[in-house]
Design a protein around this motif. Structure first.
Motif, PDB file in Angstrom:
ATOM      1  N   SER A   1       0.832  -1.207   0.000  1.00 45.42           N
ATOM      2  CA  SER A   1       0.000   0.000   0.000  1.00 45.42           C
ATOM      3  C   SER A   1       0.863   1.252   0.000  1.00 45.42           C
ATOM      4  CB  SER A   1      -0.965  -0.014   1.198  1.00 45.42           C
ATOM      5  OG  SER A   1      -0.302   0.198   2.419  1.00 45.42           O
ATOM      6  N   HIS A   2       1.955   1.247   0.770  1.00 42.72           N
ATOM      7  CA  HIS A   2       2.896   2.379   0.760  1.00 42.72           C
ATOM      8  C   HIS A   2       3.583   2.494  -0.597  1.00 42.72           C
ATOM      9  CE1 HIS A   2       2.820   3.748   4.946  1.00 42.72           C
ATOM     10  NE2 HIS A   2       2.787   2.477   5.336  1.00 42.72           N
ATOM     11  N   ALA A   3       3.960   1.345  -1.161  1.00 44.23           N
ATOM     12  CA  ALA A   3       4.664   1.350  -2.446  1.00 44.23           C
ATOM     13  C   ALA A   3       3.787   1.925  -3.565  1.00 44.23           C
ATOM     14  CB  ALA A   3       5.116  -0.063  -2.801  1.00 44.23           C
ATOM     15  N   LEU A   4       2.473   1.674  -3.490  1.00 42.09           N
ATOM     16  CA  LEU A   4       1.578   2.218  -4.511  1.00 42.09           C
ATOM     17  C   LEU A   4       1.562   3.743  -4.451  1.00 42.09           C
ATOM     18  CD1 LEU A   4      -0.551   1.474  -6.742  1.00 42.09           C
ATOM     19  CD2 LEU A   4      -2.285   1.883  -4.971  1.00 42.09           C
ATOM     20  N   VAL A   5       1.487   4.307  -3.249  1.00 39.48           N
ATOM     21  CA  VAL A   5       1.485   5.772  -3.115  1.00 39.48           C
ATOM     22  C   VAL A   5       2.782   6.346  -3.678  1.00 39.48           C
ATOM     23  CG1 VAL A   5       1.444   7.699  -1.489  1.00 39.48           C
ATOM     24  CG2 VAL A   5      -0.046   5.724  -1.118  1.00 39.48           C
ATOM     25  N   GLU A   6       3.912   5.702  -3.377  1.00 47.32           N
ATOM     26  CA  GLU A   6       5.197   6.199  -3.889  1.00 47.32           C
ATOM     27  C   GLU A   6       5.255   6.069  -5.410  1.00 47.32           C
ATOM     28  OE1 GLU A   6       6.768   8.060  -1.890  1.00 47.32           O
ATOM     29  OE2 GLU A   6       5.343   7.348  -0.384  1.00 47.32           O
ATOM     30  N   TYR A   7       4.656   5.007  -5.940  1.00 47.70           N
ATOM     31  CA  TYR A   7       4.577   4.856  -7.398  1.00 47.70           C
ATOM     32  C   TYR A   7       3.807   6.028  -8.008  1.00 47.70           C
ATOM     33  CZ  TYR A   7       2.882   3.298 -11.948  1.00 47.70           C
ATOM     34  OH  TYR A   7       2.562   3.251 -13.286  1.00 47.70           O
ATOM     35  N   PHE A   8       2.673   6.408  -7.395  1.00 43.32           N
ATOM     36  CA  PHE A   8       1.887   7.531  -7.911  1.00 43.32           C
ATOM     37  C   PHE A   8       2.725   8.811  -7.941  1.00 43.32           C
ATOM     38  CE2 PHE A   8      -2.296   5.513  -6.208  1.00 43.32           C
ATOM     39  CZ  PHE A   8      -2.398   4.740  -7.360  1.00 43.32           C
ATOM     40  N   ALA A   9       3.435   9.081  -6.852  1.00 41.60           N
ATOM     41  CA  ALA A   9       4.254  10.301  -6.779  1.00 41.60           C
ATOM     42  C   ALA A   9       5.343  10.284  -7.854  1.00 41.60           C
ATOM     43  CB  ALA A   9       4.873  10.433  -5.387  1.00 41.60           C
ATOM     44  N   ALA A  10       5.996   9.138  -8.019  1.00 41.35           N
ATOM     45  CA  ALA A  10       7.075   9.033  -9.012  1.00 41.35           C
ATOM     46  C   ALA A  10       6.530   9.117 -10.428  1.00 41.35           C
ATOM     47  CB  ALA A  10       7.835   7.713  -8.807  1.00 41.35           C
ATOM     48  N   LEU A  11       5.341   8.552 -10.659  1.00 41.01           N
ATOM     49  CA  LEU A  11       4.725   8.585 -11.992  1.00 41.01           C
ATOM     50  C   LEU A  11       4.439  10.016 -12.414  1.00 41.01           C
ATOM     51  CD1 LEU A  11       3.435   7.105 -14.430  1.00 41.01           C
ATOM     52  CD2 LEU A  11       1.302   7.023 -13.106  1.00 41.01           C
ATOM     53  N   VAL A  12       3.851  10.804 -11.518  1.00 44.31           N
ATOM     54  CA  VAL A  12       3.552  12.216 -11.834  1.00 44.31           C
ATOM     55  C   VAL A  12       4.849  12.956 -12.154  1.00 44.31           C
ATOM     56  CG1 VAL A  12       2.728  14.393 -10.835  1.00 44.31           C
ATOM     57  CG2 VAL A  12       1.392  12.293 -10.537  1.00 44.31           C
ATOM     58  N   GLN A  13       5.907  12.642 -11.404  1.00 47.28           N
ATOM     59  CA  GLN A  13       7.202  13.286 -11.648  1.00 47.28           C
ATOM     60  C   GLN A  13       7.773  12.864 -13.004  1.00 47.28           C
ATOM     61  OE1 GLN A  13      10.214  12.401  -8.658  1.00 47.28           O
ATOM     62  NE2 GLN A  13      11.015  14.474  -8.811  1.00 47.28           N
ATOM     63  N   ARG A  14       7.715  11.569 -13.307  1.00 47.67           N
ATOM     64  CA  ARG A  14       8.243  11.086 -14.601  1.00 47.67           C
ATOM     65  C   ARG A  14       7.491  11.688 -15.778  1.00 47.67           C
ATOM     66  NH1 ARG A  14       8.358   6.041 -11.954  1.00 47.67           N
ATOM     67  NH2 ARG A  14       6.552   5.255 -13.124  1.00 47.67           N
TER      68      ARG A  14
END
Length: 382
Positions: free
Chosen positions: A313-326
């Protein structure tokens, strides 16, 4: 809510619509000037003229239309009695086309009556063709209008607006600039993850959301990086459609409630507003949706299956943040010229969107909303 639309999809799916156009006398095509110039749309217009005696074209739909824009379009129509409405464009165009499918029938209510919730309603036959892969408007019973006087947006919601036909045609989306493909893709992702975690989520909406997320996670970045990749573009159209179908069966929540004031008052494009809010809002709701977040994480192409649910669940939130940045989308309101002095308005306006706030999977206070907005002002967080 039953979605009974016939979906036509694939490359060159618009090449022969004679079966649909046969016997139609008067049609209305709703689009905007940029979309009207796309070769495939020009081919569609020629086909319509060949089969339909009277074709009216509305190409003046603005981004984020208001009720005044729609009223002006209706007033300028040569006739409000048509037997086919075709919408070709992004979410704003499709929303207006859905409204016109109700307003362009004999004895139709006024737009004011529609806004006031008049029922019963009928509509003429409609065909919706999205040219962006984000809003999923072609699969929702919603039409969103800006209300400038109140500096917000409202949703007109009725299953009558669900179209008879939908065409998902990847070549119509290849002219989207990368920043539009990115922001509309994130809008689709917000629809999917919010509906999946909403208080009103159910097995039907969950099924749509999971299929949509799997397609989106596999295809969004490819579609942005390779505009001509028709497979990725079609996958994104389907992800967007499934996001809309999720809304039709469940509903969005915190991201959309908090993004409405950003669009209504500051005219930030809807997908950009959602992108800024995606990770902060999901970080806030994560504790109430650990299992759902873990299921969504498992849909990522490179998901680490050794993690437990909490870690996923934590990893999904970090994925969202990184995706927006990418995707090179803004991650703060400061980047858009909005200062922290606007916080009181933003908090009050977001809390006012109770239609969506009631879908958040946990209680949300004014302080909670303020704290999420505060994360969008990095200068205050140092």
């Amino acid at each position: 809510m039953n979605i009974n639309s016939t979906v036509i999809s694939g490359y060159q799916a618009l090449n022969d619509l004679s079966y649909l156009l046969k016997g139609r006398q008067k049609a209305l095509l709703v689009t905007d000037k940029n979309i009207e110039g796309i070769p495939a749309v020009q081919t569609l217009i020629a086909q319509l003229k060949q089969h339909i005696a009277s074709l009216s074209v509305v190409n003046s739909v603005p981004p984020e239309p208001s009720q005044h824009d729609v009223a002006a379009i209706v007033a300028a129509l040569p006739t409000t009695d048509v037997d086919l409405v075709i919408g070709v464009g992004g979410g704003s165009v499709l929303d207006v086309a859905k409204l016109l499918s109700i307003l362009c029938v004999k004895g139709a209510p006024t737009l004011e009556a529609l806004l006031a919730g008049e029922k019963p309603l009928t509509r003429t036959t409609s065909l919706l063709i999205p040219t962006t892969a984000g809003t999923g408007s072609e699969a929702t019973p919603n039409a969103i209008l800006a209300i400038p006087e109140k500096e917000t947006k409202v949703g007109i919601i009725t299953p009558v607006m669900l179209p008879d036909y939908v065409a998902l045609v990847p070549e119509l989306t290849t002219s989207m600039p990368p920043h539009i493909a990115s922001s509309t893709g994130i809008d689709a992702l917000c629809h999917l993850i919010e509906c999946f975690t909403a208080t009103v989520a159910n097995p039907v909406s969950d099924n749509y959301a999971m299929i949509g997320m799997k397609k989106l996670f596999a295809s969004l970045e490819t579609a942005v990086a390779e505009p001509g990749n028709l497979e990725a573009r079609l996958n994104m159209l389907w992800a967007s459609y499934y996001g809309g179908a999720s809304i039709a069966h469940a509903g969005t929540h915190l991201v959309h409630a908090m993004s409405y004031p950003l669009g209504g008052k500051y005219h930030i494009p809807h997908g950009v507003a959602n992108a800024i809010l995606l990770a902060p809002c999901m970080r806030f709701v994560r504790p109430a949706a650990v299992s759902k977040f873990a299921q969504a994480y498992d849909l990522l192409p490179d998901a680490d299956q050794t993690l437990d649910e909490e870690a996923k669940s934590h990893a999904l939130v970090e994925y969202f943040a990184a995706l927006v940045q990418r995707l090179k989308l803004p991650a703060s309101l400061e980047e858009l010229g909005i200062g922290p002095d606007h916080l009181p308005y933003l908090v009050e306006a977001a809390l006012d969107v109770q239609r969506l706030m009631k879908n958040v999977p946990m209680k949300v206070s004014a302080d909670d909303v303020r704290n999420v907005y505060l994360t969008l002002f990095p200068a205050l967080n140092h």
